[in-house]
Design an enzyme around this catalytic site. Structure first.
Site, PDB file in Angstrom:
ATOM      1  CB  CYS A 163      44.657  34.087  38.815  1.00 44.00           C
ATOM      2  SG  CYS A 163      45.812  33.182  39.884  1.00 44.00           S
ATOM      3  N   GLY A 196      44.013  39.091  42.384  1.00 42.92           N
ATOM      4  CA  GLY A 196      45.364  38.615  42.651  1.00 42.92           C
ATOM      5  C   GLY A 196      46.305  39.769  42.899  1.00 42.92           C
ATOM      6  CG  ASN A 205      40.786  32.354  37.780  1.00 42.97           C
ATOM      7  OD1 ASN A 205      41.248  32.112  38.898  1.00 42.97           O
ATOM      8  ND2 ASN A 205      39.539  32.759  37.601  1.00 42.97           N
ATOM      9  N   GLY A 206      42.331  29.255  38.232  1.00 42.09           N
ATOM     10  CA  GLY A 206      41.734  28.005  38.685  1.00 42.09           C
ATOM     11  C   GLY A 206      42.781  27.115  39.325  1.00 42.09           C
ATOM     12  CE1 TYR A 259      36.631  38.990  50.477  1.00 41.95           C
ATOM     13  CE2 TYR A 259      37.803  37.530  48.973  1.00 41.95           C
ATOM     14  CZ  TYR A 259      37.812  38.561  49.897  1.00 41.95           C
ATOM     15  OH  TYR A 259      38.986  39.173  50.235  1.00 41.95           O
TER      16      TYR A 259
END
Length: 505
Positions: free
Chosen positions: A2, A28, A101-102, A260
């Site tokens: 995210c 996201g 985020n995670g 990526y």
């Protein structure tokens, strides 16, 4: 994966947060949200969809205040994009909002603790809501006997206790109404989080974001990363205080961020993503020349966009022609983070179109950042053959992905990973390549660590199955597979469709 953003400014921050979210939109595409604070009141807008679709002028005017946070969501378990859009908010203590985020690997156990011991109710299946409630509980404990007066050290102690309870990956921006922003990372720093500052005629502003490119675009000077286990508290006047709150810390960022996820123009943990991808291409070329010195490659063609940097350097080192053979439709999202296999397969043909002249009668080496399920690679190779390629070779800038990721990347169940249980030759046969070349794991690690001596380890779990936080059992992986498989996501999507139709009627 995210994207999070937080700003304490000297004027309205709504437009800045919106602009920053558009820059980290690649992290996201499922949902977006912004919450702002004007001192005592909070204003929230969040919904499913891209940033540009969630917010219009009416919403932006309603987001008042000089402090706020934003979030773009990428689901790892196919949940409802509306109910699980962030930021999440609880009104006690003080008024507390959080973007995350995670992924927590002990979210289920924490949910039970929160309900039974902390007397807190969780309303969604999101581990981010669990994280918010853990933080809220620990912050309440810090001020319970202090008549509601919050000191900076109380925040740091609350984050320290959170670290002892939560396991997994988390890069967090939280807002405490009337006090400021708090940012913190897990003790391994698996997910990125960077701090920037800007001083102008109107005053001093502080910004925290998932990637440094968001700071660059808004004119903030990067002042460093949030360290593993560290908490950074930004007061409403822009004053910054920071403290490492975890007892044992070690910088071990996720390798897949550099392969990526991140934009090439970002710098994370002092590693320039662009430079790391150049090194990936260089090492891949050196390996190719060593194991395949008599190759008959005519041209190197990248799979846009992420692999361009590695492919260009591979071609330079190997002395080969580099050509752009695929044109990308900019209006199709990233296929890796689309929710179902059918949608991903349909999207590849819509996203890429081959330039026949670059393929016809040639032996081409296609270079991609990684191979996960293999179905996208298979389609691309077929596109090259349809365009007239005589031979289609394939190179991956990453090693074989054999294990699911549990730290916030939606890599599918082990059975859906093409490299799981297959040799490299068998993967090549599955995707239809005349020859397949993978990056070696040690070369990938060197390509990233060369940029920053502070990196003592890396999280390479999707490549080697070594989960750096520990306590990832086979039962947990099986449970995760049940949530993340394409079949599970399809059922979830169908259930949501039925619910929406029922609600409409």
């Amino acid at each position: 994966m995210c994207g999070v953003v937080g700003i304490v400014g000297c004027g309205p921050v709504n437009q800045q947060i919106y602009d920053a979210l558009t820059v980290v939109q690649h992290r996201g595409q499922d949902a977006a949200g912004i919450m702002t604070c004007d001192g005592r009141r909070v204003f929230l807008r969040k919904d499913g969809g891209l940033v540009r679709d969630v917010f219009d002028a009416r919403h932006m005017f309603q987001l008042e205040g000089n402090m706020g946070l934003g979030h773009v969501r990428y689901p790892t378990a196919g949940g409802d994009n509306r109910s699980e859009a962030q930021p999440f908010y609880v009104n006690s203590p003080f008024g507390l909002a959080l973007g995350h985020n995670g992924n927590l690997v002990n979210a289920h156990e924490l949910s039970l603790e929160l309900f039974q011991d902390d007397l807190r109710q969780i309303n969604t299946g999101s581990d981010s809501e669990v994280l918010l409630n853990v933080f809220a509980h620990e912050l309440m404990e810090s001020v319970r006997n202090k008549k509601g007066v919050l000191q900076t050290q109380d925040i740091f102690e609350a984050v320290g206790r959170l670290h002892r309870r939560c396991r997994g990956a988390y890069a967090v921006v939280a807002m405490i109404v009337g006090y400021g922003l708090v940012a913190f990372r897990d003790p391994y720093g698996i997910r990125p989080l960077v701090v920037g500052e800007r001083t102008g005629s109107s005053g001093h502003s502080v910004m925290i974001a998932s990637e440094s490119v968001a700071l660059d675009v808004l004119g903030y000077r990067r002042s460093g990363d949030v360290a593993p286990g560290e908490a950074v508290f930004v007061k409403t006047d822009g004053t910054i205080e920071r403290q490492v709150c975890a007892s044992n810390t070690e910088l071990a960022p996720c390798l897949f961020e550099f392969v990526y996820l991140a934009r090439p123009d970002s710098i994370m943990d002092d590693v320039a993503v662009y430079k790391s991808r150049l090194r990936m291409g260089e090492k891949l070329a050196e390996q190719m020349l060593k194991v395949w010195p008599d190759h008959d490659i005519d041209v190197v063609i990248p799979i846009p966009d992420t692999s361009r940097t590695s492919a260009l350097q591979l071609a330079n080192v190997a002395g080969l022609k580099y050509r752009e053979g695929f044109i990308k439709n900019r209006y199709i999202g990233r296929t890796f983070i689309m929710p179902g296999q059918a949608e991903r397969q349909k999207s590849v043909r819509q996203k890429l179109n081959a330039i026949d002249l670059e393929f016809r009668g040639k032996n081409v080496l296609l270079v991609d950042d990684s191979i996960v399920r293999g179905t996208t690679s298979k389609q691309i190779i077929q596109m090259a053959r349809d365009a007239g390629a005589k031979k289609a070779y394939f190179a991956s800038a990453a090693p074989p992905v054999r294990y699911p990721n549990v730290y916030g990347i939606d890599m599918p169940s082990r059975s859906e990973l093409v490299a799981n249980g297959r040799s490299e030759e068998e993967v090549g046969e599955f995707i239809g390549a005349d020859r397949l070349l993978y990056q070696r794991l040690e070369d990938l690690i060197d390509a990233v660590r060369e940029g920053s001596p502070r990196i003592s380890q890396v999280d390479a779990s999707c490549f080697d199955g070594n989960y750096i936080t520990g306590n990832v059992s086979e039962d947990f992986l099986q449970s995760l597979a049940g949530e993340r498989s394409d079949q599970a996501k399809q059922k979830s999507a169908e259930a949501l469709d039925v619910a929406e139709i029922s609600a409409y009627h």
